[in-house]
Scaffold this active site. Structure first.
Site, PDB file in Angstrom:
ATOM      1  N   ASN A 150       0.719  -1.218  -0.030  1.00 43.52           N
ATOM      2  CA  ASN A 150      -0.089  -0.100   0.129  1.00 43.52           C
ATOM      3  C   ASN A 150       1.046   1.175  -0.065  1.00 43.52           C
ATOM      4  O   ASN A 150       0.494   2.253  -0.705  1.00 43.52           O
ATOM      5  CB  ASN A 150      -1.010   0.139   1.093  1.00 43.52           C
ATOM      6  CG  ASN A 150      -0.302  -0.206   2.553  1.00 43.52           C
ATOM      7  OD1 ASN A 150       0.764  -0.723   2.622  1.00 43.52           O
ATOM      8  ND2 ASN A 150      -0.679   0.313   3.479  1.00 43.52           N
ATOM      9  N   GLY A 226       1.764  -6.091   7.244  1.00 45.35           N
ATOM     10  CA  GLY A 226       1.006  -6.442   6.294  1.00 45.35           C
ATOM     11  C   GLY A 226      -0.224  -7.121   6.990  1.00 45.35           C
ATOM     12  O   GLY A 226      -0.810  -6.590   7.939  1.00 45.35           O
ATOM     13  N   THR A 230      -1.450 -13.052   7.851  1.00 44.24           N
ATOM     14  CA  THR A 230      -0.024 -13.364   7.609  1.00 44.24           C
ATOM     15  C   THR A 230       0.760 -12.995   9.093  1.00 44.24           C
ATOM     16  O   THR A 230       1.584 -13.972   9.052  1.00 44.24           O
ATOM     17  CB  THR A 230       0.501 -12.381   6.340  1.00 44.24           C
ATOM     18  OG1 THR A 230      -0.310 -12.308   5.262  1.00 44.24           O
ATOM     19  CG2 THR A 230       1.699 -12.780   5.870  1.00 44.24           C
ATOM     20  N   GLU A 248       3.305  -5.274  12.427  1.00 44.94           N
ATOM     21  CA  GLU A 248       2.349  -4.061  12.283  1.00 44.94           C
ATOM     22  C   GLU A 248       1.145  -4.541  11.102  1.00 44.94           C
ATOM     23  O   GLU A 248       1.454  -4.872  10.183  1.00 44.94           O
ATOM     24  CB  GLU A 248       2.976  -2.726  11.709  1.00 44.94           C
ATOM     25  CG  GLU A 248       2.588  -1.530  12.171  1.00 44.94           C
ATOM     26  CD  GLU A 248       1.261  -1.377  11.165  1.00 44.94           C
ATOM     27  OE1 GLU A 248       0.127  -1.294  11.558  1.00 44.94           O
ATOM     28  OE2 GLU A 248       1.596  -0.556   9.894  1.00 44.94           O
ATOM     29  N   CYS A 282      -3.422   1.519   6.427  1.00 44.59           N
ATOM     30  CA  CYS A 282      -3.832   0.803   7.667  1.00 44.59           C
ATOM     31  C   CYS A 282      -4.322   1.782   8.738  1.00 44.59           C
ATOM     32  O   CYS A 282      -5.080   1.399   9.622  1.00 44.59           O
ATOM     33  CB  CYS A 282      -2.783  -0.026   8.324  1.00 44.59           C
ATOM     34  SG  CYS A 282      -1.136   0.969   8.569  1.00 44.59           S
ATOM     35  N   GLU A 460       7.214   0.646  16.184  1.00 45.40           N
ATOM     36  CA  GLU A 460       8.059   1.123  15.345  1.00 45.40           C
ATOM     37  C   GLU A 460       8.237   2.821  15.742  1.00 45.40           C
ATOM     38  O   GLU A 460       7.671   3.248  16.510  1.00 45.40           O
ATOM     39  CB  GLU A 460       7.671   1.046  13.979  1.00 45.40           C
ATOM     40  CG  GLU A 460       7.538  -0.464  13.343  1.00 45.40           C
ATOM     41  CD  GLU A 460       6.965  -0.615  12.249  1.00 45.40           C
ATOM     42  OE1 GLU A 460       6.153  -0.220  11.604  1.00 45.40           O
ATOM     43  OE2 GLU A 460       7.841  -1.539  11.267  1.00 45.40           O
TER      44      GLU A 460
HETATM   45  O1  TXE Z   1      -1.069  -9.077   2.419  1.00 46.41           O
HETATM   46  P1  TXE Z   1      -0.002 -10.162   2.941  1.00 46.41           P
HETATM   47  P2  TXE Z   1      -2.018  -8.966   1.096  1.00 46.41           P
HETATM   48  C1  TXE Z   1      -4.509  -6.182   4.757  1.00 46.41           C
HETATM   49  C2  TXE Z   1      -5.431  -5.685   4.178  1.00 46.41           C
HETATM   50  C3  TXE Z   1      -5.176  -6.731   2.850  1.00 46.41           C
HETATM   51  C4  TXE Z   1      -5.108  -7.961   3.388  1.00 46.41           C
HETATM   52  C5  TXE Z   1      -4.116  -8.913   2.524  1.00 46.41           C
HETATM   53  O2  TXE Z   1      -6.712  -6.062   4.547  1.00 46.41           O
HETATM   54  O3  TXE Z   1      -6.325  -6.898   2.012  1.00 46.41           O
HETATM   55  O4  TXE Z   1      -3.954  -7.449   4.492  1.00 46.41           O
HETATM   56  O5  TXE Z   1      -3.085  -8.130   1.745  1.00 46.41           O
HETATM   57  C6  TXE Z   1       4.392 -11.271   2.573  1.00 46.41           C
HETATM   58  N1  TXE Z   1       5.766 -15.420   4.977  1.00 46.41           N
HETATM   59  N2  TXE Z   1      -3.208  -5.340   4.764  1.00 46.41           N
HETATM   60  O6  TXE Z   1      -2.374 -10.274   0.893  1.00 46.41           O
HETATM   61  O7  TXE Z   1      -0.117 -11.425   2.162  1.00 46.41           O
HETATM   62  C7  TXE Z   1       4.016 -10.768   1.217  1.00 46.41           C
HETATM   63  O8  TXE Z   1       4.657 -11.269   0.245  1.00 46.41           O
HETATM   64  C8  TXE Z   1       6.474 -14.226   4.888  1.00 46.41           C
HETATM   65  C9  TXE Z   1      -2.870  -4.479   5.790  1.00 46.41           C
HETATM   66  O9  TXE Z   1      -1.277  -8.273   0.071  1.00 46.41           O
HETATM   67  O10 TXE Z   1       0.243  -9.826   4.599  1.00 46.41           O
HETATM   68  C10 TXE Z   1       4.079  -9.052   1.306  1.00 46.41           C
HETATM   69  O11 TXE Z   1       5.507  -8.815   1.033  1.00 46.41           O
HETATM   70  N3  TXE Z   1       5.852 -13.335   4.135  1.00 46.41           N
HETATM   71  C11 TXE Z   1      -1.545  -3.895   5.837  1.00 46.41           C
HETATM   72  C12 TXE Z   1       3.628  -9.134   2.988  1.00 46.41           C
HETATM   73  O12 TXE Z   1       3.716 -10.299   3.474  1.00 46.41           O
HETATM   74  C13 TXE Z   1       4.652 -13.422   3.583  1.00 46.41           C
HETATM   75  C14 TXE Z   1      -0.880  -3.375   4.248  1.00 46.41           C
HETATM   76  C15 TXE Z   1       2.228  -8.529   2.967  1.00 46.41           C
HETATM   77  O13 TXE Z   1       1.505  -9.217   2.249  1.00 46.41           O
HETATM   78  C16 TXE Z   1       3.954 -14.522   3.752  1.00 46.41           C
HETATM   79  C17 TXE Z   1      -1.348  -4.700   3.298  1.00 46.41           C
HETATM   80  C18 TXE Z   1       4.509 -15.645   4.529  1.00 46.41           C
HETATM   81  N4  TXE Z   1       3.996 -16.814   4.573  1.00 46.41           N
HETATM   82  C19 TXE Z   1      -2.216  -5.517   3.501  1.00 46.41           C
HETATM   83  N5  TXE Z   1       3.007 -14.367   3.194  1.00 46.41           N
HETATM   84  C20 TXE Z   1      -1.172  -2.857   6.523  1.00 46.41           C
HETATM   85  N6  TXE Z   1      -1.325  -3.028   7.787  1.00 46.41           N
HETATM   86  O14 TXE Z   1      -0.847  -1.618   6.055  1.00 46.41           O
HETATM   87  C21 TXE Z   1       2.849 -13.005   2.702  1.00 46.41           C
HETATM   88  N7  TXE Z   1       3.966 -12.417   2.860  1.00 46.41           N
END
Ligand code: TXE
Length: 479
Positions: A150, A226, A230, A248, A282, A460
């Site tokens: 994002n 993320g 996850t 976070e 977020c 952070e």
């Molecule tokens: O996030 P992911 P996604 C929320 C938001 C969104 C949902 C899913 O609701 O719709 O999360 O988004 C890495 N081991 N936020 O699917 O998968 C991945 O490659 C290690 C809120 O895109 O959590 C990426 O680099 N790493 C949020 C990162 O994690 C892993 C911002 C985030 O991806 C992994 C984004 C694994 N097993 C989404 N699986 C915020 N808090 O700002 C994935 N990743």
């Protein structure tokens, strides 16, 4: 456009020659490919980082600081190039990338380059025992930084900068959805004189590359931003290896509006806190609660302002709402709009896909305001992470406090009121790591940043980040 890994200061293809397509959200086209790195690439990154660590961790604070500040300056002098790349990769309006994302990435390096020279450790005299204690703050070693799509460079550097400042060597993985600015950063780090192996950037899916980082037994700390699911997975994998973790995660933040607020200011900021970056922050205030006495007026004024927002191509300076980051994400957000309708939510404006002329396959959605009648409905409880907000009235401080806290998340909350006592009462009782009063997303990089409950663990920012990226070691000397 072919993106490569940056390992030991060199750009390299992934060992297994596996690649992913990189999509442009503004037109839905594939415009590049990125490595889907395997554990072998992560291992190479680890070997480089490990061999760079002794020298980097012993580099003087002034020298580390100089390099980080140089990276910051190079980002500033390449602002246009980075902003265009970020906007193309993510779909965000170019104006936002220029005014917020890239300047903030530069600030992250400048801030932590300065902060490390001010980071003091404590000493304690044990009076009566004739002993003195002092605490060393030692770099951890090789650490992993994993960031989302994002705010791609903004959040990537928010982790990398303190990790490097504290003397660690880093293996960093940007989101596979938005890899471009992280790729460009490698070149800048080399230009700034960052020694080879100190920062290694590996690209790929979370389930392959990310998983290899979190499973690596010698990567001692993971800083992750993320999704909550996850984050929970990472915690499960990391716990048996006793890795340090900073998570976070998501948010479903309340924007609480009392009748005694400065109305104009509140209205303008609420539009921004709802829809900035297509609502994909977020910290966005995605649940708006309005005191009943001004609810009807707010509803009319807010919807009128939201309807004025221009949805359009991200490279157009007039655009307020660009494209959502990906097709699956657009579909997920639209599903929530259907859920709202089925749950008796009333769509006050928006709710439809937008076709932008010439870019018909882009992922555009109208900014959407949903009036809900029950705070426990799904759209009011689950993180949508798109240009969709809910609104509902409240009648008392107790009622709104209860509704605000009745979600699994606890990242931030915004309060609009000029009543000081109420501000203090509410701030004390809201379940959130960050409270804004009469403003939103006003950030001072020295302050602790992070959430409670399903929004994560750890903080952070400022010295909190430097504490996370160091191990405290106490030395007690009897004299
Ligand atoms: O996030 P992911 P996604 C929320 C938001 C969104 C949902 C899913 O609701 O719709 O999360 O988004 C890495 N081991 N936020 O699917 O998968 C991945 O490659 C290690 C809120 O895109 O959590 C990426 O680099 N790493 C949020 C990162 O994690 C892993 C911002 C985030 O991806 C992994 C984004 C694994 N097993 C989404 N699986 C915020 N808090 O700002 C994935 N990743």
């Amino acid at each position: 456009m072919i993106i490569q890994n940056y390992i030991n200061g060199q750009f390299q293809d992934p060992i297994q020659d596996q690649w992913l397509d990189n999509y442009c959200p503004a037109n839905g086209e594939v415009y590049g490919r990125i490595p889907n790195s395997s554990s072998a690439d992560v291992e190479n990154a680890y070997i480089a980082a490990k061999s760079a660590f002794p020298s980097w961790s012993q580099t003087s604070l002034e020298a580390r600081s100089r390099i980080l500040i140089k990276i910051s300056e190079l980002l500033e002098s390449n602002l246009e190039k980075f902003a265009e790349a970020e906007s193309r990769d993510n779909g965000k309006p170019i104006s936002l990338a220029k005014s917020v994302d890239i300047p903030r990435a530069a600030s992250n390096f400048r801030f932590f380059g300065n902060a490390i020279t001010q980071f003091a450790s404590e000493s304690h005299e044990s009076i009566g025992s004739n002993a003195i204690n002092y605490t060393l703050r030692q770099a951890i070693g090789v650490v992993g930084c994993i960031s989302p799509w994002n705010l791609p460079l903004y959040l990537f550097t928010w982790k990398i900068a303190p990790a490097l400042a504290a003397g660690n060597c880093v293996i960093a993985k940007p989101s596979e959805v938005t890899p471009l600015t992280a790729y460009l950063l490698g070149e800048i780090c080399t230009q700034a004189g960052l020694p080879n192996g100190v920062l290694n950037i590996v690209h790929g899916l979370g389930t392959t590359t990310g998983q290899a980082i979190i499973e690596h037994p010698n990567i001692k700390a993971i800083s992750f931003t993320g999704g909550t699911a996850t984050g929970a997975h990472i915690a499960r994998v990391a716990a048996p290896m006793f890795k340090k973790l900073s998570l976070e995660l998501g948010g479903k933040n309340p924007n609480i509006i009392f009748a005694d607020c400065d109305y104009k200011d509140m209205l303008e900021t609420s539009v921004r806190s709802s829809f900035a970056n297509q609502g994909q922050i977020c910290l966005c205030g995605s649940r708006i609660f309005v005191e009943a006495s001004i609810y009807e007026k707010f509803k009319i004024d807010f919807v009128e302002k939201v309807k004025q927002l221009k949805v359009g191509h991200p490279s157009n300076d007039e655009t307020n709402i660009g494209a959502l980051v990906s097709k699956p994400h657009l579909e997920k957000v639209m599903e929530f709009i259907d859920i709202a309708k089925n749950e008796d939510g009333k769509i006050l404006c928006g709710g439809n896909k937008v076709t932008v002329k010439g870019f018909e396959d882009g992922y555009y959605l109208e900014p959407t305001v949903i009036e809900v009648h029950n705070d426990e409905c799904r759209v009011n409880q689950e993180e949508i992470f798109g240009p969709v907000v809910t609104i509902m009235p409240f009648h008392s401080e107790d009622e709104v406090l209860q509704m605000a806290n009745k979600v699994k998340y606890g990242l931030s909350a915004t309060l609009w009121t000029n009543n000081l006592k109420r501000t203090m009462r509410m701030s004390n009782q809201l379940h959130a790591g960050i409270i804004w009063v009469n403003t939103w997303m006003l950030r001072d990089l020295r302050t602790p940043f992070g959430g409670v409950k399903a929004s994560g663990v750890g903080r952070e920012g400022g010295f909190e980040a430097l504490r996370f990226f160091t191990e405290a070691k106490n030395v007690c000397i009897k004299y």
